[in-house]
Design an enzyme around this catalytic site. Structure first.
Site, short mmCIF file in Angstrom:
data_model
loop_
_atom_site.label_atom_id
_atom_site.label_comp_id
_atom_site.label_asym_id
_atom_site.label_seq_id
_atom_site.Cartn_x
_atom_site.Cartn_y
_atom_site.Cartn_z
N CYS A 123 0.82 -1.22 0.00
CA CYS A 123 0.00 0.00 0.00
C CYS A 123 0.85 1.27 0.00
O CYS A 123 0.35 2.34 -0.30
CB CYS A 123 -0.94 -0.01 1.19
SG CYS A 123 -1.98 -1.48 1.21
N HIS A 265 -3.49 6.68 2.54
CA HIS A 265 -3.89 5.38 2.01
C HIS A 265 -5.20 4.98 2.68
O HIS A 265 -5.39 5.17 3.88
CB HIS A 265 -2.81 4.34 2.29
CG HIS A 265 -3.29 2.95 2.04
ND1 HIS A 265 -3.82 2.57 0.82
CD2 HIS A 265 -3.37 1.86 2.85
CE1 HIS A 265 -4.20 1.31 0.90
NE2 HIS A 265 -3.95 0.86 2.11
N ASN A 295 -10.25 -0.69 0.07
CA ASN A 295 -8.78 -0.59 0.07
C ASN A 295 -8.27 -1.07 -1.29
O ASN A 295 -8.35 -2.25 -1.61
CB ASN A 295 -8.22 -1.46 1.21
CG ASN A 295 -6.70 -1.42 1.29
OD1 ASN A 295 -6.03 -0.95 0.37
ND2 ASN A 295 -6.17 -1.92 2.39
#
Ligand code: UT7
Length: 338
Positions: A123, A265, A295
Protein backbone atom coordinates in the site's frame (compact mmCIF):
# COMPACT_ATOMS: atom_id res chain seq x y z
CA UNK A 1 14.44 0.58 17.23
CA UNK A 2 13.56 4.18 16.34
CA UNK A 3 12.43 4.85 12.77
CA UNK A 4 15.05 7.10 11.23
CA UNK A 5 13.72 6.48 7.72
CA UNK A 6 15.29 8.58 5.02
CA UNK A 7 15.32 12.33 5.24
CA UNK A 8 15.27 14.55 2.18
CA UNK A 9 17.89 17.25 2.53
CA UNK A 10 16.47 19.59 -0.04
CA UNK A 11 13.14 19.76 -1.88
CA UNK A 12 12.94 17.58 -4.99
CA UNK A 13 11.78 19.91 -7.74
CA UNK A 14 9.05 17.98 -9.55
CA UNK A 15 5.53 18.66 -10.73
CA UNK A 16 2.46 16.56 -11.37
CA UNK A 17 1.92 17.45 -15.03
CA UNK A 18 -1.20 15.31 -15.36
CA UNK A 19 -3.18 12.60 -13.58
CA UNK A 20 -5.70 9.88 -14.37
CA UNK A 21 -7.60 7.01 -12.79
CA UNK A 22 -9.50 3.90 -13.71
CA UNK A 23 -12.21 2.15 -11.71
CA UNK A 24 -13.91 -1.02 -12.97
CA UNK A 25 -17.64 -0.56 -13.52
CA UNK A 26 -18.70 -3.58 -11.48
CA UNK A 27 -19.76 -2.57 -7.95
CA UNK A 28 -19.84 -4.96 -5.00
CA UNK A 29 -21.83 -3.50 -2.13
CA UNK A 30 -21.88 -4.85 1.42
CA UNK A 31 -25.13 -6.73 0.78
CA UNK A 32 -23.23 -8.99 -1.61
CA UNK A 33 -21.15 -10.23 1.32
CA UNK A 34 -24.22 -10.55 3.57
CA UNK A 35 -25.60 -13.03 1.07
CA UNK A 36 -22.48 -15.22 1.05
CA UNK A 37 -20.86 -14.87 4.48
CA UNK A 38 -21.59 -14.48 8.18
CA UNK A 39 -21.30 -10.68 8.10
CA UNK A 40 -23.50 -7.61 7.98
CA UNK A 41 -23.55 -4.28 6.21
CA UNK A 42 -23.57 -2.64 9.67
CA UNK A 43 -20.44 -4.48 10.82
CA UNK A 44 -18.54 -3.60 7.65
CA UNK A 45 -19.60 0.08 7.77
CA UNK A 46 -18.85 0.50 11.45
CA UNK A 47 -15.53 -1.38 11.53
CA UNK A 48 -14.10 -0.18 8.19
CA UNK A 49 -16.17 2.70 6.76
CA UNK A 50 -16.62 0.77 3.49
CA UNK A 51 -20.02 0.82 1.75
CA UNK A 52 -18.98 -0.61 -1.61
CA UNK A 53 -15.93 -1.41 -3.71
CA UNK A 54 -15.18 -2.05 -7.40
CA UNK A 55 -14.29 -5.43 -8.86
CA UNK A 56 -12.44 -6.09 -12.10
CA UNK A 57 -14.46 -8.05 -14.65
CA UNK A 58 -13.04 -10.74 -16.88
CA UNK A 59 -10.52 -9.08 -19.18
CA UNK A 60 -9.77 -6.28 -16.72
CA UNK A 61 -6.35 -6.78 -15.16
CA UNK A 62 -3.64 -4.84 -13.36
CA UNK A 63 -2.06 -3.87 -16.70
CA UNK A 64 -5.30 -2.92 -18.47
CA UNK A 65 -6.34 -0.73 -15.54
CA UNK A 66 -2.85 0.77 -15.29
CA UNK A 67 -2.87 1.48 -19.03
CA UNK A 68 -6.25 3.24 -18.86
CA UNK A 69 -5.16 5.40 -15.90
CA UNK A 70 -1.83 6.19 -17.58
CA UNK A 71 -3.48 7.16 -20.87
CA UNK A 72 -5.76 9.54 -18.98
CA UNK A 73 -2.76 11.05 -17.16
CA UNK A 74 -0.82 11.59 -20.40
CA UNK A 75 -3.88 13.25 -22.00
CA UNK A 76 -4.39 15.39 -18.91
CA UNK A 77 -0.77 16.54 -19.13
CA UNK A 78 -1.34 17.57 -22.74
CA UNK A 79 1.42 15.18 -23.74
CA UNK A 80 1.77 12.24 -26.08
CA UNK A 81 3.37 8.86 -25.40
CA UNK A 82 6.54 10.22 -27.04
CA UNK A 83 7.02 12.54 -24.06
CA UNK A 84 7.27 9.64 -21.57
CA UNK A 85 10.83 8.77 -20.53
CA UNK A 86 10.19 6.04 -17.94
CA UNK A 87 7.38 3.86 -16.60
CA UNK A 88 7.15 2.88 -12.96
CA UNK A 89 4.28 0.68 -11.74
CA UNK A 90 3.60 0.11 -8.04
CA UNK A 91 1.72 -3.16 -7.62
CA UNK A 92 1.48 -6.33 -5.55
CA UNK A 93 -0.84 -8.01 -8.06
CA UNK A 94 1.30 -7.92 -11.20
CA UNK A 95 -0.04 -8.86 -14.60
CA UNK A 96 2.21 -11.94 -14.44
CA UNK A 97 5.23 -13.05 -12.43
CA UNK A 98 7.23 -11.93 -15.44
CA UNK A 99 7.63 -9.71 -17.33
CA UNK A 100 6.85 -6.64 -15.29
CA UNK A 101 3.45 -4.96 -15.47
CA UNK A 102 5.31 -1.82 -16.59
CA UNK A 103 6.41 -3.67 -19.75
CA UNK A 104 2.80 -4.63 -20.50
CA UNK A 105 1.81 -0.98 -20.07
CA UNK A 106 4.62 0.17 -22.33
CA UNK A 107 3.48 -2.18 -25.06
CA UNK A 108 -0.21 -1.32 -24.66
CA UNK A 109 0.47 2.43 -24.86
CA UNK A 110 2.98 2.10 -27.70
CA UNK A 111 5.72 3.90 -25.76
CA UNK A 112 9.16 3.72 -27.38
CA UNK A 113 11.88 1.72 -25.54
CA UNK A 114 12.34 3.46 -22.16
CA UNK A 115 13.12 2.10 -18.68
CA UNK A 116 10.03 0.29 -17.36
CA UNK A 117 9.81 -1.61 -14.10
CA UNK A 118 7.59 -2.51 -11.14
CA UNK A 119 8.06 -1.55 -7.52
CA UNK A 120 6.72 -3.75 -4.70
CA UNK A 121 5.91 -1.92 -1.48
CA UNK A 122 2.23 -2.90 -1.09
CA UNK A 123 0.00 0.00 0.00
CA UNK A 124 3.03 2.32 0.29
CA UNK A 125 4.04 1.46 -3.28
CA UNK A 126 2.77 4.59 -4.98
CA UNK A 127 4.54 6.96 -2.57
CA UNK A 128 7.73 4.89 -2.81
CA UNK A 129 7.45 5.10 -6.61
CA UNK A 130 6.77 8.82 -6.61
CA UNK A 131 9.88 9.47 -4.50
CA UNK A 132 12.01 7.19 -6.67
CA UNK A 133 10.72 8.91 -9.80
CA UNK A 134 11.49 12.32 -8.28
CA UNK A 135 15.09 11.23 -7.69
CA UNK A 136 15.37 9.94 -11.26
CA UNK A 137 14.16 13.32 -12.50
CA UNK A 138 16.79 15.09 -10.37
CA UNK A 139 19.51 13.43 -12.40
CA UNK A 140 18.48 15.37 -15.47
CA UNK A 141 18.42 12.19 -17.54
CA UNK A 142 14.63 12.10 -17.73
CA UNK A 143 11.91 14.74 -18.11
CA UNK A 144 8.59 12.94 -17.65
CA UNK A 145 7.98 9.74 -15.72
CA UNK A 146 4.73 7.81 -15.68
CA UNK A 147 4.12 6.78 -12.06
CA UNK A 148 1.26 4.30 -11.72
CA UNK A 149 -0.37 2.48 -8.81
CA UNK A 150 -2.50 -0.45 -9.94
CA UNK A 151 -3.86 -3.42 -8.02
CA UNK A 152 -6.43 -6.11 -8.74
CA UNK A 153 -6.78 -7.15 -5.12
CA UNK A 154 -9.92 -9.21 -5.75
CA UNK A 155 -7.75 -11.69 -7.70
CA UNK A 156 -5.74 -12.52 -4.55
CA UNK A 157 -8.63 -12.23 -2.08
CA UNK A 158 -10.28 -15.26 -0.49
CA UNK A 159 -14.00 -14.64 -0.86
CA UNK A 160 -14.56 -17.21 1.87
CA UNK A 161 -12.58 -15.20 4.45
CA UNK A 162 -14.87 -12.54 5.91
CA UNK A 163 -11.99 -10.82 7.71
CA UNK A 164 -10.24 -9.82 4.48
CA UNK A 165 -12.58 -10.05 1.47
CA UNK A 166 -14.78 -7.19 2.59
CA UNK A 167 -11.83 -4.80 2.59
CA UNK A 168 -10.37 -4.79 -0.88
CA UNK A 169 -11.27 -3.30 -4.26
CA UNK A 170 -9.66 -2.96 -7.69
CA UNK A 171 -8.43 0.26 -9.30
CA UNK A 172 -5.53 2.12 -10.87
CA UNK A 173 -4.30 5.68 -10.66
CA UNK A 174 -1.45 7.42 -12.45
CA UNK A 175 0.45 10.67 -12.67
CA UNK A 176 2.95 12.08 -15.11
CA UNK A 177 5.70 13.43 -12.85
CA UNK A 178 7.85 16.03 -14.56
CA UNK A 179 11.12 17.79 -13.86
CA UNK A 180 10.74 21.49 -13.16
CA UNK A 181 13.15 24.39 -13.05
CA UNK A 182 14.22 25.01 -9.43
CA UNK A 183 12.53 28.39 -9.43
CA UNK A 184 9.09 26.93 -10.11
CA UNK A 185 8.37 26.00 -6.47
CA UNK A 186 6.57 22.71 -7.22
CA UNK A 187 8.37 19.99 -5.32
CA UNK A 188 8.35 17.07 -2.96
CA UNK A 189 9.23 19.33 -0.04
CA UNK A 190 9.96 16.42 2.28
CA UNK A 191 9.51 12.67 2.33
CA UNK A 192 9.99 9.59 4.45
CA UNK A 193 10.22 5.93 3.45
CA UNK A 194 10.83 2.96 5.66
CA UNK A 195 10.15 -0.74 6.13
CA UNK A 196 10.16 -3.42 8.79
CA UNK A 197 10.28 -6.99 7.48
CA UNK A 198 9.11 -8.45 10.76
CA UNK A 199 5.54 -7.86 9.57
CA UNK A 200 5.91 -10.70 7.08
CA UNK A 201 3.57 -13.12 8.85
CA UNK A 202 0.87 -10.56 9.69
CA UNK A 203 -0.11 -9.57 6.15
CA UNK A 204 1.06 -11.80 3.32
CA UNK A 205 0.32 -14.25 0.52
CA UNK A 206 1.93 -17.56 1.57
CA UNK A 207 2.20 -19.32 -1.81
CA UNK A 208 3.12 -18.58 -5.40
CA UNK A 209 6.68 -17.40 -4.76
CA UNK A 210 10.00 -19.23 -4.53
CA UNK A 211 9.43 -20.16 -0.87
CA UNK A 212 6.23 -22.05 -1.64
CA UNK A 213 5.61 -22.41 -5.38
CA UNK A 214 2.03 -22.96 -6.50
CA UNK A 215 0.92 -26.57 -6.39
CA UNK A 216 -2.29 -28.54 -5.98
CA UNK A 217 -1.63 -28.44 -2.25
CA UNK A 218 -1.30 -24.63 -2.10
CA UNK A 219 -4.50 -24.24 -4.09
CA UNK A 220 -6.37 -26.77 -1.93
CA UNK A 221 -5.15 -24.98 1.21
CA UNK A 222 -6.04 -21.56 -0.26
CA UNK A 223 -2.48 -20.37 0.31
CA UNK A 224 -2.45 -18.23 -2.83
CA UNK A 225 -4.76 -15.71 -1.12
CA UNK A 226 -4.01 -12.76 1.20
CA UNK A 227 -3.80 -13.70 4.87
CA UNK A 228 -4.01 -10.98 7.49
CA UNK A 229 -4.02 -10.66 11.24
CA UNK A 230 -6.30 -7.64 11.03
CA UNK A 231 -6.22 -6.60 14.67
CA UNK A 232 -2.39 -6.60 14.83
CA UNK A 233 -2.02 -4.85 11.46
CA UNK A 234 -4.53 -2.26 12.63
CA UNK A 235 -2.49 -1.46 15.75
CA UNK A 236 0.75 -1.15 13.78
CA UNK A 237 -0.94 0.97 11.09
CA UNK A 238 -2.28 3.48 13.63
CA UNK A 239 1.06 3.70 15.45
CA UNK A 240 3.14 4.13 12.30
CA UNK A 241 0.71 6.61 10.74
CA UNK A 242 0.83 8.84 13.80
CA UNK A 243 4.64 8.69 13.91
CA UNK A 244 4.70 9.42 10.18
CA UNK A 245 2.57 12.57 10.30
CA UNK A 246 4.39 13.86 13.40
CA UNK A 247 7.90 13.29 12.07
CA UNK A 248 7.19 14.43 8.50
CA UNK A 249 5.79 17.76 9.65
CA UNK A 250 8.41 18.27 12.38
CA UNK A 251 11.33 17.56 10.04
CA UNK A 252 9.83 19.77 7.32
CA UNK A 253 9.10 22.56 9.79
CA UNK A 254 5.47 22.68 8.62
CA UNK A 255 2.37 23.06 10.80
CA UNK A 256 -0.87 21.17 10.03
CA UNK A 257 -2.59 24.49 9.20
CA UNK A 258 -0.29 24.88 6.20
CA UNK A 259 -1.52 21.63 4.63
CA UNK A 260 -4.39 22.07 2.19
CA UNK A 261 -5.26 18.37 2.16
CA UNK A 262 -3.99 15.06 3.49
CA UNK A 263 -4.45 12.11 1.12
CA UNK A 264 -3.93 8.97 3.19
CA UNK A 265 -3.89 5.38 2.01
CA UNK A 266 -7.46 4.09 2.38
CA UNK A 267 -7.18 1.02 4.60
CA UNK A 268 -9.78 1.69 7.28
CA UNK A 269 -11.78 4.83 8.07
CA UNK A 270 -10.89 4.49 11.75
CA UNK A 271 -7.16 4.45 10.94
CA UNK A 272 -7.59 7.58 8.79
CA UNK A 273 -9.62 9.22 11.53
CA UNK A 274 -6.86 8.68 14.10
CA UNK A 275 -4.38 10.51 11.84
CA UNK A 276 -6.84 13.35 11.27
CA UNK A 277 -7.37 13.79 14.98
CA UNK A 278 -3.63 13.79 15.65
CA UNK A 279 -3.22 16.60 13.10
CA UNK A 280 -6.23 18.46 14.49
CA UNK A 281 -7.59 18.94 10.98
CA UNK A 282 -11.28 19.35 10.05
CA UNK A 283 -12.83 16.46 8.12
CA UNK A 284 -12.79 18.34 4.82
CA UNK A 285 -8.98 18.46 4.88
CA UNK A 286 -8.60 14.68 5.11
CA UNK A 287 -9.45 12.92 1.84
CA UNK A 288 -11.45 9.69 1.97
CA UNK A 289 -12.91 7.53 -0.77
CA UNK A 290 -12.80 4.23 1.12
CA UNK A 291 -16.59 4.39 1.37
CA UNK A 292 -16.89 3.86 -2.39
CA UNK A 293 -13.64 2.09 -3.31
CA UNK A 294 -12.49 0.05 -0.30
CA UNK A 295 -8.78 -0.59 0.07
CA UNK A 296 -7.28 -0.49 -3.42
CA UNK A 297 -3.67 -0.98 -2.23
CA UNK A 298 -1.15 0.89 -4.41
CA UNK A 299 -3.96 2.59 -6.33
CA UNK A 300 -5.58 4.38 -3.41
CA UNK A 301 -3.31 7.45 -3.25
CA UNK A 302 -3.18 8.21 -7.00
CA UNK A 303 -6.97 7.69 -7.14
CA UNK A 304 -7.31 10.35 -4.47
CA UNK A 305 -4.79 12.67 -6.11
CA UNK A 306 -6.58 12.50 -9.45
CA UNK A 307 -10.04 13.02 -7.98
CA UNK A 308 -8.89 16.03 -5.94
CA UNK A 309 -6.97 17.60 -8.83
CA UNK A 310 -9.90 17.13 -11.23
CA UNK A 311 -12.50 18.51 -8.83
CA UNK A 312 -10.34 21.49 -7.86
CA UNK A 313 -10.12 20.35 -4.26
CA UNK A 314 -6.36 20.85 -4.59
CA UNK A 315 -4.59 23.22 -6.96
CA UNK A 316 -1.22 24.68 -7.92
CA UNK A 317 0.64 26.06 -4.94
CA UNK A 318 -1.18 23.88 -2.37
CA UNK A 319 0.76 21.78 0.14
CA UNK A 320 -0.55 18.20 0.12
CA UNK A 321 0.53 15.42 2.48
CA UNK A 322 0.45 11.82 1.23
CA UNK A 323 0.80 9.02 3.81
CA UNK A 324 0.63 5.24 3.59
CA UNK A 325 1.27 2.07 5.56
CA UNK A 326 1.13 -1.45 4.15
CA UNK A 327 2.39 -5.01 4.03
CA UNK A 328 6.05 -5.61 4.76
CA UNK A 329 5.55 -3.56 6.79
CA UNK A 330 6.29 -0.52 4.68
CA UNK A 331 5.37 3.10 5.29
CA UNK A 332 6.00 6.35 3.50
CA UNK A 333 5.03 10.00 3.33
CA UNK A 334 5.47 12.75 0.76
CA UNK A 335 4.82 16.40 1.43
CA UNK A 336 4.09 17.85 -2.01
CA UNK A 337 3.95 21.48 -3.02
CA UNK A 338 1.78 21.30 -6.13
O1 UT7 B 1 -3.79 -1.72 3.68
C1 UT7 B 1 -2.84 -2.42 4.43
C2 UT7 B 1 -3.09 -2.30 5.86
N1 UT7 B 1 -4.32 -2.96 6.23
C3 UT7 B 1 -4.95 -2.49 7.27
O2 UT7 B 1 -4.52 -1.50 7.82
C4 UT7 B 1 -6.14 -3.24 7.81
C5 UT7 B 1 -6.06 -3.20 9.31
N2 UT7 B 1 -7.12 -3.96 9.99
C6 UT7 B 1 -8.40 -3.57 10.00
O3 UT7 B 1 -8.81 -2.68 9.30
C7 UT7 B 1 -9.31 -4.25 10.97
O4 UT7 B 1 -8.54 -5.02 11.86
C8 UT7 B 1 -10.38 -5.17 10.32
C9 UT7 B 1 -11.42 -4.31 9.63
C10 UT7 B 1 -9.75 -6.12 9.35
C11 UT7 B 1 -11.09 -5.95 11.41
O5 UT7 B 1 -11.68 -5.06 12.35
P1 UT7 B 1 -11.41 -5.24 13.92
O6 UT7 B 1 -12.24 -4.26 14.59
O7 UT7 B 1 -9.93 -5.17 14.13
O8 UT7 B 1 -11.96 -6.68 14.17
P2 UT7 B 1 -11.19 -7.94 14.77
O9 UT7 B 1 -10.27 -8.54 13.76
O10 UT7 B 1 -10.64 -7.58 16.11
O11 UT7 B 1 -12.41 -8.92 14.97
C12 UT7 B 1 -13.48 -8.60 15.88
C13 UT7 B 1 -14.55 -9.63 15.68
C14 UT7 B 1 -14.03 -11.06 15.65
O12 UT7 B 1 -14.96 -11.90 16.30
P3 UT7 B 1 -14.72 -12.36 17.81
O13 UT7 B 1 -13.39 -13.04 17.83
O14 UT7 B 1 -14.74 -11.10 18.61
O15 UT7 B 1 -15.88 -13.26 18.05
C15 UT7 B 1 -14.01 -11.38 14.18
O16 UT7 B 1 -14.13 -12.76 13.93
O17 UT7 B 1 -15.20 -9.40 14.43
C16 UT7 B 1 -15.22 -10.63 13.69
N3 UT7 B 1 -15.18 -10.31 12.28
C17 UT7 B 1 -16.31 -10.07 11.58
N4 UT7 B 1 -17.59 -10.04 11.93
C18 UT7 B 1 -18.49 -9.73 10.97
C19 UT7 B 1 -14.10 -10.21 11.46
N5 UT7 B 1 -14.51 -9.89 10.23
C20 UT7 B 1 -15.86 -9.80 10.27
C21 UT7 B 1 -16.85 -9.50 9.30
N6 UT7 B 1 -18.15 -9.48 9.71
N7 UT7 B 1 -16.56 -9.23 8.01
Amino acid sequence: MPDRGLKSLKPLGVKIAGSGRFLPEKVLDNRYFEQHLDTTDTWIRERTGILERRMASEGETTATMATAAARAAIDDAGMTVDDIDMILVATITPEAILPSTACFVQQALGIRPVPAFDLVAACSGFIYSLINAAFMLQTGHYRNILVIGSDTMTRITDFGDRATCILFGDAAGAVVLSATPDTNGSAIAHFKMSAEGSGDSLLFVPAGGSRLPSSHMTIDERLHYVKMNGREVYKRAVKRNLELVDSTLAEAGISPEEIALVIPHQSNLRIIESARQRLGLPKDRMFTNIQKCGNTSAASIPLGLDECLKTGRIKDGDMVLLIAFGAGFTWASALMKL
